[in-house]
Structures are given as C-alpha cells and as structure tokens.
Design an enzyme around this catalytic site. Sequence first.
Site, PDB file in Angstrom:
ATOM      1  N   LYS A  50      12.617  10.449   9.560  1.00  0.00           N
ATOM      2  CA  LYS A  50      13.745  11.173  10.181  1.00  0.00           C
ATOM      3  C   LYS A  50      13.264  11.642  11.544  1.00  0.00           C
ATOM      4  O   LYS A  50      12.569  12.644  11.663  1.00  0.00           O
ATOM      5  CB  LYS A  50      14.125  12.365   9.304  1.00  0.00           C
ATOM      6  N   GLU A  85       2.421  20.037   9.618  1.00  0.00           N
ATOM      7  CA  GLU A  85       1.677  20.148  10.877  1.00  0.00           C
ATOM      8  C   GLU A  85       2.594  20.918  11.823  1.00  0.00           C
ATOM      9  O   GLU A  85       3.600  20.382  12.289  1.00  0.00           O
ATOM     10  CB  GLU A  85       1.398  18.730  11.381  1.00  0.00           C
ATOM     11  N   CYS A 125       1.110  20.274  20.264  1.00  0.00           N
ATOM     12  CA  CYS A 125       0.701  21.374  19.377  1.00  0.00           C
ATOM     13  C   CYS A 125      -0.803  21.635  19.416  1.00  0.00           C
ATOM     14  O   CYS A 125      -1.227  22.770  19.244  1.00  0.00           O
ATOM     15  CB  CYS A 125       1.163  21.109  17.955  1.00  0.00           C
ATOM     16  N   GLU A 161       3.911  30.771  20.590  1.00  0.00           N
ATOM     17  CA  GLU A 161       3.839  29.408  21.126  1.00  0.00           C
ATOM     18  C   GLU A 161       5.010  29.191  22.085  1.00  0.00           C
ATOM     19  O   GLU A 161       6.171  29.295  21.697  1.00  0.00           O
ATOM     20  CB  GLU A 161       3.917  28.402  19.976  1.00  0.00           C
TER      21      GLU A 161
HETATM   22  P1  NDP Z   1      11.876  21.769  14.567  1.00  0.00           P
HETATM   23  O1  NDP Z   1      10.860  22.236  13.615  1.00  0.00           O
HETATM   24  O2  NDP Z   1      13.242  22.296  14.482  1.00  0.00           O
HETATM   25  O3  NDP Z   1      12.011  20.162  14.480  1.00  0.00           O
HETATM   26  C1  NDP Z   1      11.029  19.272  14.018  1.00  0.00           C
HETATM   27  C2  NDP Z   1      11.675  18.205  13.132  1.00  0.00           C
HETATM   28  O4  NDP Z   1      12.184  18.811  11.949  1.00  0.00           O
HETATM   29  C3  NDP Z   1      12.873  17.517  13.791  1.00  0.00           C
HETATM   30  O5  NDP Z   1      12.969  16.178  13.349  1.00  0.00           O
HETATM   31  C4  NDP Z   1      14.040  18.316  13.246  1.00  0.00           C
HETATM   32  O6  NDP Z   1      15.254  17.634  13.327  1.00  0.00           O
HETATM   33  C5  NDP Z   1      13.573  18.496  11.809  1.00  0.00           C
HETATM   34  N1  NDP Z   1      14.214  19.556  11.060  1.00  0.00           N
HETATM   35  C6  NDP Z   1      14.752  20.714  11.530  1.00  0.00           C
HETATM   36  N2  NDP Z   1      15.260  21.429  10.499  1.00  0.00           N
HETATM   37  C7  NDP Z   1      15.040  20.702   9.358  1.00  0.00           C
HETATM   38  C8  NDP Z   1      15.340  20.904   7.975  1.00  0.00           C
HETATM   39  N3  NDP Z   1      15.984  21.988   7.534  1.00  0.00           N
HETATM   40  N4  NDP Z   1      14.974  19.962   7.095  1.00  0.00           N
HETATM   41  C9  NDP Z   1      14.335  18.849   7.507  1.00  0.00           C
HETATM   42  N5  NDP Z   1      14.036  18.595   8.804  1.00  0.00           N
HETATM   43  C10 NDP Z   1      14.379  19.521   9.714  1.00  0.00           C
HETATM   44  O7  NDP Z   1      11.313  21.952  16.001  1.00  0.00           O
HETATM   45  P2  NDP Z   1      12.155  22.149  17.338  1.00  0.00           P
HETATM   46  O8  NDP Z   1      12.575  20.813  17.749  1.00  0.00           O
HETATM   47  O9  NDP Z   1      13.254  23.142  17.203  1.00  0.00           O
HETATM   48  O10 NDP Z   1      11.047  22.796  18.262  1.00  0.00           O
HETATM   49  C11 NDP Z   1      10.853  24.179  18.212  1.00  0.00           C
HETATM   50  C12 NDP Z   1       9.398  24.521  18.228  1.00  0.00           C
HETATM   51  O11 NDP Z   1       8.692  23.779  17.226  1.00  0.00           O
HETATM   52  C13 NDP Z   1       8.661  24.183  19.492  1.00  0.00           C
HETATM   53  O12 NDP Z   1       8.874  25.119  20.471  1.00  0.00           O
HETATM   54  C14 NDP Z   1       7.249  24.162  18.988  1.00  0.00           C
HETATM   55  O13 NDP Z   1       6.817  25.486  18.841  1.00  0.00           O
HETATM   56  C15 NDP Z   1       7.368  23.559  17.628  1.00  0.00           C
HETATM   57  N6  NDP Z   1       7.096  22.124  17.585  1.00  0.00           N
HETATM   58  C16 NDP Z   1       5.867  21.733  17.199  1.00  0.00           C
HETATM   59  C17 NDP Z   1       5.554  20.406  17.176  1.00  0.00           C
HETATM   60  C18 NDP Z   1       4.230  19.925  16.745  1.00  0.00           C
HETATM   61  O14 NDP Z   1       3.810  18.862  17.188  1.00  0.00           O
HETATM   62  N7  NDP Z   1       3.544  20.613  15.850  1.00  0.00           N
HETATM   63  C19 NDP Z   1       6.506  19.381  17.605  1.00  0.00           C
HETATM   64  C20 NDP Z   1       7.812  19.894  17.940  1.00  0.00           C
HETATM   65  C21 NDP Z   1       8.062  21.224  17.941  1.00  0.00           C
HETATM   66  P3  NDP Z   1      16.228  17.812  14.589  1.00  0.00           P
HETATM   67  O15 NDP Z   1      15.381  17.903  15.798  1.00  0.00           O
HETATM   68  O16 NDP Z   1      17.022  16.567  14.514  1.00  0.00           O
HETATM   69  O17 NDP Z   1      17.025  19.029  14.332  1.00  0.00           O
END
Ligand code: NDP
Length: 492
Positions: free
Chosen positions: A175, A250, A284, A386
């Site tokens: 996803k 992660e 990250c 962060e």
């Molecule tokens: P999210 O945690 O919202 O998104 C990461 C993934 O999870 C996306 O594919 C998102 O889908 C999906 N997701 C969101 N909600 C659900 C759920 N209830 N069930 C299953 N999957 C879900 O991150 P954000 O995009 O909002 O980013 C916000 C913050 O997250 C950043 O500022 C950073 O702090 C952190 N982040 C960390 C990353 C890392 O590499 N560790 C990478 C990205 C973000 P969708 O985007 O389609 O809603």
Amino acid sequence: MIDVGPFIDGEELSDGGGEQCDVLNPATGQVIARQSCCDDACVDRIVQSSALAFASDDWRSLAPAARGAILLRLADLVEQKADELAEIELEDVGKPIAQLRGGEIPLTAAIIRFYAGAADKLEGRVKTSEGGHFALTLYEPYGVVAGILPWNYPLVNAAMKVAPALAAGNTIVLKPSIETPLSTLAFARLVIEAGTPKGVVNVVVGSGSKAGNALVSHRAVGKISFTGSTEVGQHIQKLAAEQMKMVNLECGGKNAIVVFDDADLERAANAALISGFVNCGQLCVSCSRLLVQESIRDEFLALLKGKAGKLVVGDPRDEATLIGPMITRSQYETALGYLQTATSEGCQVLCGGGRLELPGPLAGGFWIEPTILGGVKPGMKVHDEEIFGPVLSTVTFRDEAEAVQISNAVEYGLSGSVWTANGQRALRMVRALDTGIVWVNTMLTGYPQIPVPPHKMSGTGVELGMEGLLAYCRRKSAMLGYDDGAPVGWGL
Ligand code: NDP
C-alpha cells in the site's frame, strides 16, 4: 496525465471502487496522475488473491533458490529500467535526478540482490534433547504480508519489503502512500516481468485511513510491515494486537550527529549537511540535531555555513541539484510552522529560515530554504519533535557525558553519528547511544546488509540484513522421537 488503479493478479484495474484522487508533482504543484482508490471490497479481493497465490502450487512448489533467481531477474530489470523508474520518482516525489541515478535506483537493485542471495540460506536449528529426541526449529513464511509504504522513499521501501518477504516465501500486498503510488505500480509490473507468479505481489491504492486500514485489519493478513509516522505505527500496533498479528514498525526519528573537538571538522561538516538536508530533510535515519562541542562551536558553524552556501536547491531535473521540494503542501506547511516556532522559542536562524520562491513552473512547488538553527536546547519543540523538513538544529555540549545525555534526551531512537579521533571514546559512544544504528566517523552508510532495529518510539522489529529476512518468517518447532524405549505419557 495518466490514470492509475490497484494492481491485482498481474494487471492494473481502472476502477478500485473508491474515490478518485490526484497525484501531484511536488516540484511544480501540477497534477500528473489520477488514481482510482480501492474501496473495502477491492481491498478484500486483493488480499484474497494474495492468499490464493500463497496457497498455489505455482508459488509454494518453487524452491528457495528459484525464488532467489526471480529476485535476481527483478534486480536486473530495475537496472535496465533505471531511466524509466527515475523519471517516475522524479515527477512523483520530486527527487533530484542525480540522487536517483547515483543512489536510490542502485540501492533498490542492491537490496533485491541481497535477499535474492539470502533466499536459500535460511536454515533452521536442530538440537538433540534428553530422552531420545531431536528438536527442530523451522522458519516458515507467514502467508500474506501487508507492506505499508511511506512517501519519502517509495521505490527503496517497496524493495525493502518485497525482497525479504518473497525470499522467505510469503506473498505481499503493498500500500503506497496516496501521495506517491506511481513507482510502486511500476515496480509491481517489473515483479511480474521477472517471472513472479500472478498474485504474489499485489498493490492496494488509496488513503491510509481507508484502504490502508482495511488492509492491515484484514483477517487473511498474517504480518504487517509498516514505515511511516510513530502515531500511525501505534494505531497499527493496536489493530494488530486485536488479531495477534506480528508487526514491524519503522517510524520517526530525531537523531543526533555529535561532533567532538578532535574530529576531522571538514568531513564532519559534510556529514552534517547531507544528514540534515538529503531528501529535503525527509529521511527517518538522518540526523537533524547537530551536537557540537562548545570549544569548537564558532569554528565549526562558520565552516558549516560556508558549505551550506553551496547547496543547490531547485529543479530536480538539473544534474547539479542536491535538494528538491517538500513532498506535499501539508508537510511543507508543517515545516514552515516549525520555523516560526523556532523563532518564538528564541533560536537564531544561522542560514535559510523560510520559504523559497523559484521562478517559472517551479513557482507552484513546495520549496523551503535549507535552514540551520543556532541556540537550540533540549526541551524546545524544534529539538524534541521530528520536523521532517530541511532544518538542522545545532546544540552545544561541554563534554562526553553531556553529549550522551542530550543525544538520548528525545523519545526516538533510530540512529546516531559520532565524530571523534579518539577510538575509545567512539566505542563508549556506541555503547551509550540508545539508537538502532550508530555511525562513527561516517554517515548514512551500511545498507542493505546491516540491520537497523529501531529503539524507543522509533518502532519495533527490524529491517535489512539477515535479521530483516527472519522478520518475515515465523518459527515452528518439531520434536522427533528416535528411542522406541523412551517412556510415553503415563506408560499405561
Ligand atoms: P503516515 O504515517 O500517515 O503515512 C505512512 C503510510 O501509512 C502511508 O502509506 C499512509 O497512507 C499509511 N497510513 C496512514 N494511516 C494508516 C492506517 N490507519 N492504516 C494503514 N496505513 C495507514 O505518515 P505521513 O505521511 O502523515 O507523514 C507524517 C510524519 O510521519 C512525517 O512528518 C514523519 O515524521 C513521519 N514519516 C516517517 C517516515 C519514515 O521513513 N520513518 C516516512 C514518512 C513519514 P497515506 O499516505 O495514503 O494516507
């Protein structure tokens, strides 16, 4: 402008049953694709397809080495299609072309090759136990894995989840983020071209709160591998607990790069810059807190500012560009909000500090100046939280004990980097930092062989390395009796 949809049994659907959503190029703000998102019925159909593929002879009868051979072909295809994949990621994520060609595409192929080679190296354990038994512990696939991808490195993360999942014999439903689905769909097509049976890798598209949620809570999913925010990671862990599913999370990081006064300052400054600003700060494991020993503060910050003046921010198509845009308007506004907070918390802006106006088609993109903040202290929001934007916070410390205390004074524990010429101090710092990986006199090196197990609120489980392969295996033990004379039960 293209239309995209979910990927099931080797084909892309034009209609996922859910809403239509635009995909933007973050460098311009222009719509580049429209995606037809999955409704619950579509997610169910996709998971059922993956469950059938897992049970099918086409997949189950493949020897581990044959699965490895498929992954090797996939790695070759990633390299052959490098230009196409780079173009997709450039448009969809705003990545600088040089970073894609020189970094992410080769890394994607390297991760796949590592797990291709590992597929037939999985071994169980055998023990002879008392009472005439052999005890075996076997490693088995879970079945259907849900792989939830972030938007910051979609292609690399797809490889990080698909390669070990398949090497271990699972099937997987990916996803991608609703913001960045395009390279995941292209990758899924290459998986089929490499000879993977249909249904072994499927793709759900849509938002996390709808399609993602439906996927991770589906009963036929046996294991979840998630990369994203700590908040969503916690939500997924709670959902998984209701169904006793294994999770790999992660999540966020607020990592420290620590520069002692005996360090090679030139190299340390280069490390701090790439760490703070690579991928526009949206990585990250990079270190966005720069801890500098008080005695070298002025010298080091002057060096850093001089180098920061050479950072090229702008058109991702330009070979010279080092830093692209923020991924979305919302991430952009969040980062700008943190810059305002920094000023109100009393930090000094040493360079950058605001939005960046670029001309022509780039005027609609999400651009921020690479920013170095001075006078940052533990307890400030910009220190503890962060930001996930191009913001490097500098903090000073007096001695080793204070460096350790400040480094560990955040709720996250993903990575750390230490710069010193003193070998014993380096080893003490490796022991003292509460993070999943510590780099000493180096930065962002090690993939794909080295596992990165997040500590504290950065997550749980492990990705990469051989341990990352075992994360896609459940254990089963068997006791084999070989002594006909051994007592059985009550011996009645
Ligand atoms: P999210 O945690 O919202 O998104 C990461 C993934 O999870 C996306 O594919 C998102 O889908 C999906 N997701 C969101 N909600 C659900 C759920 N209830 N069930 C299953 N999957 C879900 O991150 P954000 O995009 O909002 O980013 C916000 C913050 O997250 C950043 O500022 C950073 O702090 C952190 N982040 C960390 C990353 C890392 O590499 N560790 C990478 C990205 C973000 P969708 O985007 O389609 O809603």
